[in-house]
Design a protein around this motif. Structure first.
Motif: not given
Lengths: 369, 335
Positions: A20-26, A72
């Motif tokens: 996922s592109f989720n920045r926090r979990t990335r 990102n």
């Protein structure tokens, strides 16, 4: 994990949770799955290829593909260097960039060009040049960062300061026997602000006071004439003061520290004052009162540092003190006047003057800026 | 962002697009397929939208409901790691609007409009919302849909700060977003809401698509609404009927964001509509001329007017209709 992945394949909602592109979990995912990533990617690609291609659907999508924007994907720096979130940082944090690049007023420029979808937008929005960006990019992020040091304390104190402002104006209204008008100002600290300091209270060994605030709000709502209000109000105010007292004494007495907090409060006051006025009349009393509370508390804070300011920074002190006095006149009483004393523009100018002169003091005292 | 589909003039769909729709209709089993085929042939292969009458200029009342009606924001499309990202930029601000001749109102809003921009994506797209709060109070953007707790938008973002929400667009349907700072009644009542449409992967048949969002205004802060509106301005479509063409399929994305009144209905005159509950079906569930919506409920309604003339639409809580939630369709002959 692999089974889940294969199940996902047939799911109606393809959920590429693991890349996922989720920045926090990335960042976490990257570490955990680094060794798996190649294999997984291969599977993902084959999944994608097997799902019916719907890209030729007539559902309209103006494809303004901006190829210049880089994905990102490469801005987690784990080299131990402190990162600053350009979407949320206060001016004094942004001053670190200003100092590194030697660009005057860069901090304000960074704030003024918010929001940023990615760090590279500092360049595409003409805030810095590519060359300047390359020098600071390791420190720039748009992801949530855990604040540390003074920035963390300023953030904490500013939020408690907003609470104080709300409660100060609530008290004034209670004293005028206007509990109905006071009620939203007792609500705001817990509704808008408390959730943002909750974690820090525990960290700083401050006893929770949400229950106290909510209790007071409930009391005012259902028994606005109760004798208990005075006592409950005092315990709420003491609770906020107690939370402020958890900060180190040297910060609480420092002009630079307090000026940062004062400017946060005035910035919010300025915006709320504008939101109170429509067609030359004060039509939203709540926002007028909010901003009054913030300005009163900003003034209280300034009184505590006025002496060292006059001694060590006589020039900025003169401007700040005069502007503060002028500013206070915009809020002649807790109940708004029929006609605003100052226009929102006039208030903005005074707030800006205080901010500019504060910056001189803050950058002087901050060795990293 | 200008509406690329219906740029304010009669738009004719090209043959290729319609062929694709036709093929899709064949692929869909049952009555819908038949209905679609019938529709495609009956509508002689074109969606026609009358020229949009010019809205009042922004300076008159502060909002432009006629523009909001058919304005869909598809975001800026990027491809990142092979995936479609739709990036939206939203700023919360305060502006004053003129609800009627007598009442000026300090709104809190997204991108200087009420409702906020109608954000639109296709199921499976990745949505990135870059949100800046310039509103004084703390605000947030809470999206309806399926996403993680981190992206749920209940954490207040303080004045001057920005944040980024990212999630996959799912499930398809007509959804909403709104500020979730407390008291939510006040933050929504001041104007911090908008529609979020997720299109099904296979799309929907061509139609004259429009958005109506019902809102209430508590002007004197007594926790009751004094005025109501479709798309931000009380009685706007009452005074400026929405032109539509006779026999043209209309797809109405309808949302109720009225606080304090628990429920309202939506009624159209002299006609019946097909209901797609929460927009989460491709086939209608039933037909009616009145539908009930609690706060935050929303549906897709489809209908076409067989006769020309002016037809009212309004909640059948008539006190609410009389307080501004009232409009007309002006059905005109396309010839």
């Amino acid at each position: 994990m692999l089974r889940k992945l294969l199940n996902e394949r047939s799911s109606l909602y393809r959920d590429f949770w693991f890349w996922s592109f989720n920045r926090r979990t990335r960042a976490i995912a990257r570490f955990l799955l680094l060794s798996f990533s190649a294999a997984m990617l291969a599977i993902v690609v084959s999944c994608t290829q097997q799902t019916p291609n719907t890209s030729n659907n007539p559902s309209p999508a103006p494809a303004t593909n901006t190829s210049a924007a880089s994905p990102n994907t490469n801005h987690q720096q784990h080299g131990g260097k402190e990162q600053i979130n350009i979407n949320t940082a206060i001016l004094s944090e942004l001053d670190k960039f200003e100092a590194m690049l030697g660009v005057p007023a860069l901090s304000n420029k960074i704030q003024a060009s918010r929001p940023y979808a990615n760090p590279e937008e500092l360049v595409s929005k003409n805030v810095v040049t590519q060359e300047q960006f390359d020098k600071i990019k390791d420190m720039v992020t748009v992801e949530d960062v855990v604040l540390t040091g003074e920035a963390k304390d300023v953030d904490y104190m500013s939020k408690l300061g907003l609470m104080k402002g709300h409660l100060i104006v609530a008290k004034e209204l209670l004293d005028k026997q206007l509990p109905k008008q006071a009620e939203p100002h007792i609500g705001h600290p817990v509704e808008e602000i408390y959730v943002d300091v909750e974690d820090q209270l525990e960290e700083r060994n401050v006893k929770e006071f949400k229950t106290t605030l909510i209790g007071l709000q409930d009391l005012i709502k259902s028994q606005p004439k109760s004798d208990k209000i005075q006592a409950d109000f005092s315990s709420s105010m003491q609770a906020v003061d107690g939370a402020i007292a958890a900060l180190p004494e040297n910060e609480r007495s420092s002009p630079a520290f307090n000026l940062q907090v004062i400017n946060e409060l005035l910035d919010a006051a300025n915006s709320e004052y504008g939101a109170a006025i429509a067609n030359g009349k004060i039509s939203a009393a709540i926002e007028y009162q909010d901003s009054r509370g913030f300005v009163i508390y900003a003034n209280n804070l300034y009184q505590k540092i006025a002496e060292p300011m006059a001694k060590e920074n006589p020039e900025p002190h003169k401007v700040i003190e005069t502007s503060m006095n002028e500013l206070a006149k915009a809020w002649p009483s807790p109940v708004p006047p029929a006609k605003p004393v100052n226009t929102p523009d006039e208030v903005t100018q005074l707030v800006k003057a205080i901010e500019q002169n504060s910056q001189k003091v803050i950058s002087k005292s901050n060795p990293s800026a | 962002m200008p509406n690329k589909l219906f740029p304010g003039k009669s738009t004719t769909w090209n043959r290729r697009q319609l062929l694709q729709w036709g093929l899709m209709g064949v692929g869909t089993a049952g009555a819908a397929a038949v209905g679609l085929q019938t529709f495609v042939s009956r509508s002689s292969s074109a969606v026609r939208v009358p020229p949009i009458p010019p809205s009042d200029s922004l300076s008159d009342r502060g909002l432009q409901p006629m523009t909001v009606l058919r304005d869909f924001d598809y975001g800026t499309v990027r491809k990142e790691n092979g995936r479609t990202i739709r990036e939206f930029r939203i700023t919360a601000r305060n502006t004053t609007i003129q609800l009627n001749r007598a009442v000026a109102f300090n709104t809190w809003n997204f991108n200087n409009r009420i409702p906020g921009p109608t954000l639109r994506a296709k199921q499976g797209d990745f949505v990135r919302v870059v949100f800046l709060n310039q509103g004084g109070h703390s605000h947030s953007m809470h999206f309806h849909g399926i996403h993680t707790a981190q992206e749920d938008g209940v954490r207040p973002i303080r004045h001057g700060a920005a944040t980024i929400y990212e999630f996959e667009a799912k499930p398809y349907g007509v959804h909403l977003y709104h500020c979730h700072a407390e008291p939510v009644t006040r933050h929504i009542g001041k104007g911090l809401y908008g529609m979020f449409i997720i299109d099904p992967p296979q799309g929907r048949p061509p139609a004259d698509e429009m958005v109506l969002v019902m809102g209430g205004f508590d002007v004197n802060e007594d926790r009751k609404n004094e005025l109501y509106a479709f798309n931000g301005l009380p009685d706007y479509y009452h005074m400026h009927p929405i032109p539509v063409y006779q026999n043209q399929l209309i797809r109405l994305y309808l949302l109720n964001t009225i606080e304090f009144d628990p429920v309202v209905t939506f009624h159209i005159h002299a006609n019946f509509f097909k209901v797609y509950p929460t927009g989460m079906t491709l086939n209608p569930s039933h037909e009616s001329d009145v539908i009930t919506l609690g706060t935050a409920e929303r549906h897709i309604l489809e209908f076409a007017y067989p006769y020309t003339g002016k037809y009212m639409f309004h909640p059948h809580q008539d006190a609410i209709a009389e307080a501004g939630c009232m409009g007309y369709f002006d059905v005109i002959n396309p010839a």
